[in-house]
Design a protein around this motif. Structure first.
Motif, mmCIF file in Angstrom:
data_model
loop_
_atom_site.group_PDB
_atom_site.id
_atom_site.type_symbol
_atom_site.label_atom_id
_atom_site.label_comp_id
_atom_site.label_asym_id
_atom_site.label_seq_id
_atom_site.Cartn_x
_atom_site.Cartn_y
_atom_site.Cartn_z
ATOM 1 N N THR A 40 32.253 16.146 -16.536
ATOM 2 C CA THR A 40 31.617 15.552 -15.352
ATOM 3 C C THR A 40 32.442 15.815 -14.099
ATOM 4 N N ALA A 41 33.754 15.707 -14.221
ATOM 5 C CA ALA A 41 34.632 15.991 -13.077
ATOM 6 C C ALA A 41 34.481 17.436 -12.629
ATOM 7 N N GLY A 42 34.341 18.364 -13.589
ATOM 8 C CA GLY A 42 34.144 19.765 -13.243
ATOM 9 C C GLY A 42 32.855 19.985 -12.468
ATOM 10 N N VAL A 43 31.766 19.329 -12.894
ATOM 11 C CA VAL A 43 30.485 19.475 -12.205
ATOM 12 C C VAL A 43 30.570 18.880 -10.798
ATOM 13 N N ILE A 44 31.225 17.734 -10.665
ATOM 14 C CA ILE A 44 31.360 17.101 -9.346
ATOM 15 C C ILE A 44 32.173 17.989 -8.400
ATOM 16 N N LEU A 45 33.246 18.607 -8.920
ATOM 17 C CA LEU A 45 34.030 19.526 -8.088
ATOM 18 C C LEU A 45 33.186 20.733 -7.663
ATOM 19 N N ALA A 46 32.322 21.207 -8.564
ATOM 20 C CA ALA A 46 31.427 22.313 -8.213
ATOM 21 C C ALA A 46 30.447 21.894 -7.120
ATOM 22 N N LEU A 47 29.979 20.640 -7.178
ATOM 23 C CA LEU A 47 29.119 20.118 -6.115
ATOM 24 C C LEU A 47 29.855 20.097 -4.776
ATOM 25 N N ILE A 48 31.099 19.648 -4.802
ATOM 26 C CA ILE A 48 31.901 19.603 -3.574
ATOM 27 C C ILE A 48 32.090 21.015 -3.024
ATOM 28 N N SER A 49 32.364 21.968 -3.925
ATOM 29 C CA SER A 49 32.535 23.356 -3.500
ATOM 30 C C SER A 49 31.269 23.885 -2.830
ATOM 31 N N SER A 50 30.102 23.593 -3.414
ATOM 32 C CA SER A 50 28.837 24.064 -2.833
ATOM 33 C C SER A 50 28.612 23.467 -1.446
ATOM 34 N N ILE A 51 28.950 22.189 -1.281
ATOM 35 C CA ILE A 51 28.789 21.534 0.020
ATOM 36 C C ILE A 51 29.694 22.182 1.071
ATOM 37 N N ILE A 52 30.929 22.518 0.653
ATOM 38 C CA ILE A 52 31.855 23.173 1.596
ATOM 39 C C ILE A 52 31.310 24.546 1.986
ATOM 40 N N PHE A 53 30.771 25.295 0.995
ATOM 41 C CA PHE A 53 30.176 26.600 1.308
ATOM 42 C C PHE A 53 29.029 26.453 2.310
ATOM 43 N N ILE A 54 28.181 25.456 2.095
ATOM 44 C CA ILE A 54 27.028 25.257 2.973
ATOM 45 C C ILE A 54 27.467 24.901 4.397
ATOM 46 N N CYS A 55 28.534 24.105 4.496
ATOM 47 C CA CYS A 55 28.983 23.627 5.814
ATOM 48 C C CYS A 55 30.044 24.520 6.450
ATOM 49 N N ALA A 56 30.443 25.604 5.770
ATOM 50 C CA ALA A 56 31.558 26.430 6.247
ATOM 51 C C ALA A 56 31.263 27.048 7.606
ATOM 52 N N THR A 57 32.226 26.923 8.504
ATOM 53 C CA THR A 57 32.102 27.519 9.838
ATOM 54 C C THR A 57 33.290 28.412 10.171
ATOM 55 N N SER A 58 34.276 28.489 9.253
ATOM 56 C CA SER A 58 35.451 29.320 9.491
ATOM 57 C C SER A 58 35.971 29.851 8.154
ATOM 58 N N PRO A 59 36.776 30.918 8.186
ATOM 59 C CA PRO A 59 37.245 31.537 6.943
ATOM 60 C C PRO A 59 38.015 30.588 6.028
ATOM 61 N N TRP A 60 38.846 29.676 6.603
ATOM 62 C CA TRP A 60 39.653 28.809 5.752
ATOM 63 C C TRP A 60 38.778 27.901 4.888
ATOM 64 N N MET A 61 37.593 27.552 5.389
ATOM 65 C CA MET A 61 36.683 26.728 4.600
ATOM 66 C C MET A 61 36.122 27.514 3.414
ATOM 67 N N LEU A 62 35.911 28.813 3.594
ATOM 68 C CA LEU A 62 35.449 29.655 2.486
ATOM 69 C C LEU A 62 36.521 29.743 1.404
ATOM 70 N N TYR A 63 37.777 29.914 1.825
ATOM 71 C CA TYR A 63 38.878 29.949 0.850
ATOM 72 C C TYR A 63 38.998 28.615 0.109
ATOM 73 N N LEU A 64 38.866 27.525 0.862
ATOM 74 C CA LEU A 64 38.940 26.201 0.243
ATOM 75 C C LEU A 64 37.811 26.015 -0.768
#
Length: 343
Positions: free
Chosen positions: A22-46
């Protein structure tokens, strides 16, 4: 893996396998949200870093969770379905993204992650619907990353199982990174959907190939799979030299079959080694070997190509992987000879 007290094996002993998945799936959700909201390269790396942590938390433990809910007589079949689902997932991802990026007018850079977000929410709901695992948990156990090698089958696991998945994903990583180039140079196409379609055929074909019953023996299936992978890789390299459509297609087919057999059989063999409580660490080690194979050679080929050129770099890579593959094929035979000589 040396015999250690069970409570120190893995951080899943602190909270349980279902919690870790479950923790793995939640982290994947967080990653997808960061990708969607990314406005700079460091956010893509994160986002990518969080995604790989999520993948590491999920892949090994999810198979252990699957085995926890599987009767002993169905373990081999469950792992076969797991390997098939993994290849199908890897193939559908680029296929869907290729179509979206090529044809969607609605934010094509972020829309694939919206689709992924919805699928992850669906997966999270399925996880919550699973019955409790009733595992003994020790909240005093420190959270740590632990890997495991089965003590009774150390040689077979390290030099055969892990090395096989390393070679398979090493070839996959390089081929996947080169397919857009091949689409442009061999097929003379710039349509990104075609790259996704070829990856669907490449990896999805591996999932379909798992339904072929021959060879039935696990070790032989891995060995034949490695042979097909190596031959297919050289076909692809030669196709790059000659811009041959025929060699390209044949290489893709051989690689697809080799993928399916190697991944399916090595996964089943890894899941059968060691004691039941060791399997989360064993499978985590198996996936670590695989993803190391996907990452390091791809970076190595890319770096080397800047010095000697792409095709010479691929020849050097192919030669090294062929030598490793020859060693994989020899390991079970050496083990059998040692058993006979010790009797």
């Amino acid at each position: 893996m040396t015999q250690a007290p069970r409570k120190n094996l893995l951080s899943t002993e602190r909270r349980g396998k279902k919690w870790m998945v479950t923790a793995g799936v939640i982290l994947a959700l967080i990653s997808s949200i960061i990708f969607i909201c990314a406005t700079s390269p460091w956010m893509l790396y994160l986002a990518r870093a969080v995604e790989w942590i999520a993948l590491g938390a999920f892949m090994g433990t999810s198979n252990a969770l699957l085995l926890h809910h599987t009767s002993q007589q169905y373990i081999k079949r469950s792992l076969a379905y797991s390997s098939m689902a993994t290849l199908l997932g890897f193939s559908l991802g680029p296929a869907i993204c290729g179509v979206i990026v090529q044809y969607s007018s609605f934010s094509p850079e972020t829309f694939p992650y919206v689709v992924l977000l919805v699928l992850l929410l669906f997966a999270l709901g399925l996880l919550f619907s699973l019955p409790p695992t009733n595992e003994k948990r020790n909240k005093q156990t420190p959270i740590r990353i632990r890997l495991g090698i089965p003590s009774k089958s150390r040689r077979l696991f390290v030099f055969f199982v892990c090395t096989a998945v390393f070679v398979m994903l090493a070839l996959n990583g390089v081929v996947i990174s080169l397919i857009p180039t091949f689409v442009h140079t061999i097929l003379n196409l710039n349509n990104l959907a075609w790259s996704g379609l070829l990856l669907l055929i490449f990896l999805g074909g591996g999932a379909i190939a798992q339904q072929i019953a021959w060879p039935s023996h696990t070790n032989s299936r891995i060995q034949v799979g490695i042979i097909l992978l190596l031959i297919g890789a050289w076909f692809m390299i030669t196709a790059g030299f000659t811009s041959s459509m025929f060699l390209f297609i044949v290489g893709m087919i051989l690689l697809a079959i080799g993928n399916g057999w190697t991944f399916q059989a090595s996964m089943q063999l890894a899941g059968s080694l060691g004691e039941t409580f060791e399997r989360p660490t064993i499978i985590s080690t198996y996936y670590l070997a695989g993803y190391t194979g996907m990452a390091i050679p791809t970076i190595g080929v890319g770096s080397l190509s800047t010095i000697v050129g792409l095709l010479p770099a691929l020849i050097i890579f192919g030669t090294i992987v062929t030598l490793i593959g020859a060693g994989i094929i020899a390991v079970p035979k050496i083990s059998e000879r040692k058993k006979v000589s010790s009797m």
